[in-house]
Design a protein around this motif. Sequence first.
Motif, PDB file in Angstrom:
ATOM      1  N   ARG A 111      -1.201  -4.249  -2.841  1.00 14.72           N
ATOM      2  CA  ARG A 111      -0.930  -3.668  -1.530  1.00 14.72           C
ATOM      3  C   ARG A 111      -2.124  -2.894  -0.987  1.00 14.72           C
ATOM      4  O   ARG A 111      -2.050  -2.283   0.079  1.00 14.72           O
ATOM      5  CB  ARG A 111       0.309  -2.772  -1.623  1.00 14.72           C
ATOM      6  N   SER A 112      -3.196  -2.908  -1.752  1.00 15.95           N
ATOM      7  CA  SER A 112      -4.459  -2.313  -1.308  1.00 15.95           C
ATOM      8  C   SER A 112      -5.582  -3.119  -1.935  1.00 15.95           C
ATOM      9  O   SER A 112      -5.407  -3.754  -2.983  1.00 15.95           O
ATOM     10  CB  SER A 112      -4.567  -0.844  -1.747  1.00 15.95           C
ATOM     11  N   HIS A 115      -6.521  -2.317  -5.694  1.00 17.35           N
ATOM     12  CA  HIS A 115      -5.694  -2.761  -6.810  1.00 17.35           C
ATOM     13  C   HIS A 115      -5.576  -4.279  -6.936  1.00 17.35           C
ATOM     14  O   HIS A 115      -4.834  -4.763  -7.784  1.00 17.35           O
ATOM     15  CB  HIS A 115      -4.299  -2.133  -6.704  1.00 17.35           C
ATOM     16  N   ASP A 189       0.344  -0.764  -8.163  1.00 17.78           N
ATOM     17  CA  ASP A 189       0.060  -0.136  -6.870  1.00 17.78           C
ATOM     18  C   ASP A 189       0.436   1.345  -6.853  1.00 17.78           C
ATOM     19  O   ASP A 189       1.248   1.815  -7.654  1.00 17.78           O
ATOM     20  CB  ASP A 189       0.824  -0.857  -5.763  1.00 17.78           C
ATOM     21  N   ASP A 190      -0.150   2.056  -5.900  1.00  8.86           N
ATOM     22  CA  ASP A 190       0.224   3.448  -5.671  1.00  8.86           C
ATOM     23  C   ASP A 190       1.591   3.497  -4.991  1.00  8.86           C
ATOM     24  O   ASP A 190       1.934   2.632  -4.164  1.00  8.86           O
ATOM     25  CB  ASP A 190      -0.821   4.132  -4.794  1.00  8.86           C
ATOM     26  N   GLU A 191       2.387   4.504  -5.331  1.00 10.81           N
ATOM     27  CA  GLU A 191       3.749   4.614  -4.803  1.00 10.81           C
ATOM     28  C   GLU A 191       3.819   4.620  -3.275  1.00 10.81           C
ATOM     29  O   GLU A 191       4.693   3.960  -2.684  1.00 10.81           O
ATOM     30  CB  GLU A 191       4.434   5.848  -5.380  1.00 10.81           C
ATOM     31  N   PRO A 192       2.910   5.322  -2.574  1.00  6.76           N
ATOM     32  CA  PRO A 192       2.983   5.292  -1.104  1.00  6.76           C
ATOM     33  C   PRO A 192       2.788   3.885  -0.537  1.00  6.76           C
ATOM     34  O   PRO A 192       3.405   3.529   0.478  1.00  6.76           O
ATOM     35  CB  PRO A 192       1.848   6.227  -0.671  1.00  6.76           C
ATOM     36  N   ASP A 193       1.943   3.066  -1.181  1.00  7.85           N
ATOM     37  CA  ASP A 193       1.721   1.705  -0.711  1.00  7.85           C
ATOM     38  C   ASP A 193       2.955   0.842  -0.933  1.00  7.85           C
ATOM     39  O   ASP A 193       3.296  -0.005  -0.112  1.00  7.85           O
ATOM     40  CB  ASP A 193       0.511   1.091  -1.422  1.00  7.85           C
ATOM     41  N   ALA A 196       5.589   1.642   1.603  1.00  5.12           N
ATOM     42  CA  ALA A 196       5.279   1.185   2.954  1.00  5.12           C
ATOM     43  C   ALA A 196       5.860  -0.192   3.253  1.00  5.12           C
ATOM     44  O   ALA A 196       5.856  -0.635   4.407  1.00  5.12           O
ATOM     45  CB  ALA A 196       3.772   1.175   3.175  1.00  5.12           C
ATOM     46  N   VAL A 198       4.834  -3.193   2.045  1.00  2.00           N
ATOM     47  CA  VAL A 198       3.875  -4.297   2.020  1.00  2.00           C
ATOM     48  C   VAL A 198       4.153  -5.179   0.806  1.00  2.00           C
ATOM     49  O   VAL A 198       4.463  -4.679  -0.282  1.00  2.00           O
ATOM     50  CB  VAL A 198       2.424  -3.760   1.974  1.00  2.00           C
ATOM     51  N   GLY A 200       3.631  -7.383  -2.428  1.00  2.00           N
ATOM     52  CA  GLY A 200       2.710  -7.427  -3.551  1.00  2.00           C
ATOM     53  C   GLY A 200       3.228  -8.408  -4.585  1.00  2.00           C
ATOM     54  O   GLY A 200       4.444  -8.621  -4.695  1.00  2.00           O
TER      55      GLY A 200
END
Length: 237
Positions: A111-112, A115, A189-193, A196, A198, A200
């Motif tokens: 999601r980023s 990562h 992934d990071d929890e905020p991502d 959101a 998105v 993954g």
Amino acid sequence: MTTPPPSPLAPLSPTDRTTATRGRHRMVEDRAALHALLAEAMVAHLGLVVGEGDEAHPVVLPTAYAADPEGPDEGGTLYLHGSVAAGWLAPVLAGQVCVTITLLDGLVAARSGFHHSMNYRSAVVVGRPRLVRDEAERARALDLVVDQVVPGRSATLRPHTRKELAATAVLALPLVEASLKVRSGGPVDDEPDVAAGVWGGHVPLRLVAGDPVPDADAAGLPVPRDVAARAAALGDR
């Protein structure tokens, strides 16, 4: 008192040179897993330094290989195929080398960008190789290299000629100093991502073979069992 070499199935005990400094949780200590990777892959990359002084530079070369977990070297033997005319042969025998063997198992879509990753199985073997001079070991090593590509193929072929053997170099590298890293599954992934919304996930990959294609001079001949079996094992299933 001399310490006996580890058995072929002893756990991997990486040295400082084969211990990961990043992603240590992906290191695998099961030597059987290393053997499984070596049996499945087909291409090794040999890293060495060639030249002297200011002219010295690193080189990484792809090469055919085969592994014998019960080979004569400590921890088993990794055989590397080469030519006696190769410019890298002398530097290889003069020092240490690093061999890597990797299988790509998937693409990881995170999601980023940070990562995004890949799923893989990757082995690193470090050590000082020796030139195989014993005729029986050399012949067996060359058969293993052929069978790495098409299992059972060496038994169906004519013997190597003297000219072919004179032109071929076989290197043996101990498997004692080796490490294995494995990544599998989806992104981390990071929890905020994740929150959101998105997408993954990951895309699995595998090597797939097509139907055997005969050489022009083999048209009309039946496909040998060993070749057909290899194609079927690697077929789209």
